[in-house]
Design a protein around this motif. Sequence first.
Motif, PDB file in Angstrom:
ATOM      1  N   SER A  14      -3.311  -2.668  -5.534  1.00  0.00           N
ATOM      2  CA  SER A  14      -2.234  -2.176  -4.674  1.00  0.00           C
ATOM      3  C   SER A  14      -0.838  -2.450  -5.228  1.00  0.00           C
ATOM      4  O   SER A  14       0.108  -1.715  -4.937  1.00  0.00           O
ATOM      5  CB  SER A  14      -2.360  -2.794  -3.273  1.00  0.00           C
ATOM      6  N   TRP A  17       0.721   0.514  -7.346  1.00  0.00           N
ATOM      7  CA  TRP A  17       1.002   1.848  -6.795  1.00  0.00           C
ATOM      8  C   TRP A  17       2.357   2.303  -7.326  1.00  0.00           C
ATOM      9  O   TRP A  17       3.273   1.495  -7.463  1.00  0.00           O
ATOM     10  CB  TRP A  17       1.037   1.771  -5.251  1.00  0.00           C
ATOM     11  N   PRO A  18       2.543   3.581  -7.684  1.00  0.00           N
ATOM     12  CA  PRO A  18       1.667   4.742  -7.452  1.00  0.00           C
ATOM     13  C   PRO A  18       0.725   5.077  -8.608  1.00  0.00           C
ATOM     14  O   PRO A  18       0.013   6.065  -8.521  1.00  0.00           O
ATOM     15  CB  PRO A  18       2.684   5.867  -7.246  1.00  0.00           C
ATOM     16  N   ARG A  21      -4.515   4.064  -7.440  1.00  0.00           N
ATOM     17  CA  ARG A  21      -4.863   4.620  -6.123  1.00  0.00           C
ATOM     18  C   ARG A  21      -6.286   4.206  -5.763  1.00  0.00           C
ATOM     19  O   ARG A  21      -7.050   3.753  -6.611  1.00  0.00           O
ATOM     20  CB  ARG A  21      -4.789   6.153  -6.142  1.00  0.00           C
ATOM     21  N   THR A 301       4.823   9.646 -10.839  1.00  0.00           N
ATOM     22  CA  THR A 301       3.538  10.353 -10.833  1.00  0.00           C
ATOM     23  C   THR A 301       3.772  11.733 -10.224  1.00  0.00           C
ATOM     24  O   THR A 301       4.893  12.068  -9.832  1.00  0.00           O
ATOM     25  CB  THR A 301       2.470   9.605 -10.009  1.00  0.00           C
ATOM     26  N   ALA A 304       4.696  10.946  -6.372  1.00  0.00           N
ATOM     27  CA  ALA A 304       5.471   9.792  -5.909  1.00  0.00           C
ATOM     28  C   ALA A 304       6.328   9.216  -7.033  1.00  0.00           C
ATOM     29  O   ALA A 304       5.976   9.304  -8.212  1.00  0.00           O
ATOM     30  CB  ALA A 304       4.539   8.714  -5.362  1.00  0.00           C
ATOM     31  N   LEU A 306       8.485   5.505  -7.803  1.00  0.00           N
ATOM     32  CA  LEU A 306       8.788   4.144  -7.379  1.00  0.00           C
ATOM     33  C   LEU A 306       9.856   3.588  -8.310  1.00  0.00           C
ATOM     34  O   LEU A 306       9.757   3.726  -9.528  1.00  0.00           O
ATOM     35  CB  LEU A 306       7.524   3.269  -7.460  1.00  0.00           C
ATOM     36  N   TYR A 320       2.602  -0.449  -0.522  1.00  0.00           N
ATOM     37  CA  TYR A 320       1.253   0.116  -0.442  1.00  0.00           C
ATOM     38  C   TYR A 320       0.686  -0.040   0.966  1.00  0.00           C
ATOM     39  O   TYR A 320       0.147   0.917   1.548  1.00  0.00           O
ATOM     40  CB  TYR A 320       0.360  -0.591  -1.462  1.00  0.00           C
ATOM     41  N   LEU A 330      -1.013   9.187   0.243  1.00  0.00           N
ATOM     42  CA  LEU A 330      -0.302   8.745  -0.948  1.00  0.00           C
ATOM     43  C   LEU A 330      -0.967   7.533  -1.623  1.00  0.00           C
ATOM     44  O   LEU A 330      -0.564   7.167  -2.737  1.00  0.00           O
ATOM     45  CB  LEU A 330       1.150   8.386  -0.603  1.00  0.00           C
ATOM     46  N   VAL A 331      -1.925   6.923  -0.964  1.00  0.00           N
ATOM     47  CA  VAL A 331      -2.613   5.793  -1.598  1.00  0.00           C
ATOM     48  C   VAL A 331      -4.076   6.120  -1.931  1.00  0.00           C
ATOM     49  O   VAL A 331      -4.737   5.332  -2.601  1.00  0.00           O
ATOM     50  CB  VAL A 331      -2.542   4.506  -0.715  1.00  0.00           C
TER      51      VAL A 331
END
Length: 332
Positions: A14, A17-18, A21, A301, A304, A306, A320, A330-331
Amino acid sequence: MSVINVILSGGVGSRLWPLSRKSRPKQYLPIFDGKTLFQKTALRNSAFCDSVLVVGNIDNYQLSRKDLQEAGIQSYQEIIEACPRNTAAAIAFAAFACNPEDVLFVTPSDHLIESEKSYKKSVERAIALAKDGFIVTFGLKPSKPETGFGYIEADGEEVKSFREKPDLVTAEEFIQKGNFYWNSGMFCFQAGVFLQELKKLEPSVYETSYTTYQKAEEGKLNEELSMKIPSISVDYAVMEKTDKIKVVPSAFDWSDMGSFEAIYEYNQAQGYTIDSNGNMVIGSELHTEFVGMSNSILICTADAILVLNKEKAQDVKKVYERLEKEKPGLVD
């Protein structure tokens, strides 16, 4: 007596992320010299082990199979968990699947390890101790006052105490004392010895895990029975309570690759592009400028983006967890 590499592959990563997943956790990302961390784990340990046993989950076991096949590993056992019940149960399943005298070398699937000679020395020592009936953990000599890891206080191979993830001041004190090691999450023991200790120290975990394992069909565990297993880590269940514990103080280069700070440091060592203020872009070829920012990472990605300061890498897990509730797509 066989030496079996038990690869635990149930995590979701977690904090990555992203990139990471639920459908493709960090251990299956082919971003380490073209290989995945899962593949590197299986290949690295094939030098010490006679066979491989993967404990994964219903969401990722096909990814494990694909990685093993691509790595040229055709023969392996697998146990497929219906739902995550933490490491005590996962290791118990593996032990039930083996002969009591077999030595289990238990490793997470998502660690990056270098220093081959030093690693070989530590693993061979752990296997020797396991054959003598000890339950062995590996303590890594810390390179910095890391607050994201648990620590082991040791006197040679004797374990004096296990310590929870410390604050920065405490971590710095551990480093200064010199006899504190990072808890690597790697273990070595005979299957029968581990099960005896689990049965003695956490009988409910032992009994429910055994019942669940007995009812497995083609390696797949039953979800209803699995949910009855107490969710507890192997550290709490066995390592911190057993009087059979030993630690192998180790100096090989190790990272759990559990955060973008670790990814940053790995990429930096590989000569990855970083600007003059220490900023890095991952996942995009677009020209990117950072204004008024330093030591930051932009991760891109298809769905998403970050942006984080690398010193705050542990906090990605909070993002997350929030998205899991607010925007689960999204996860996944």
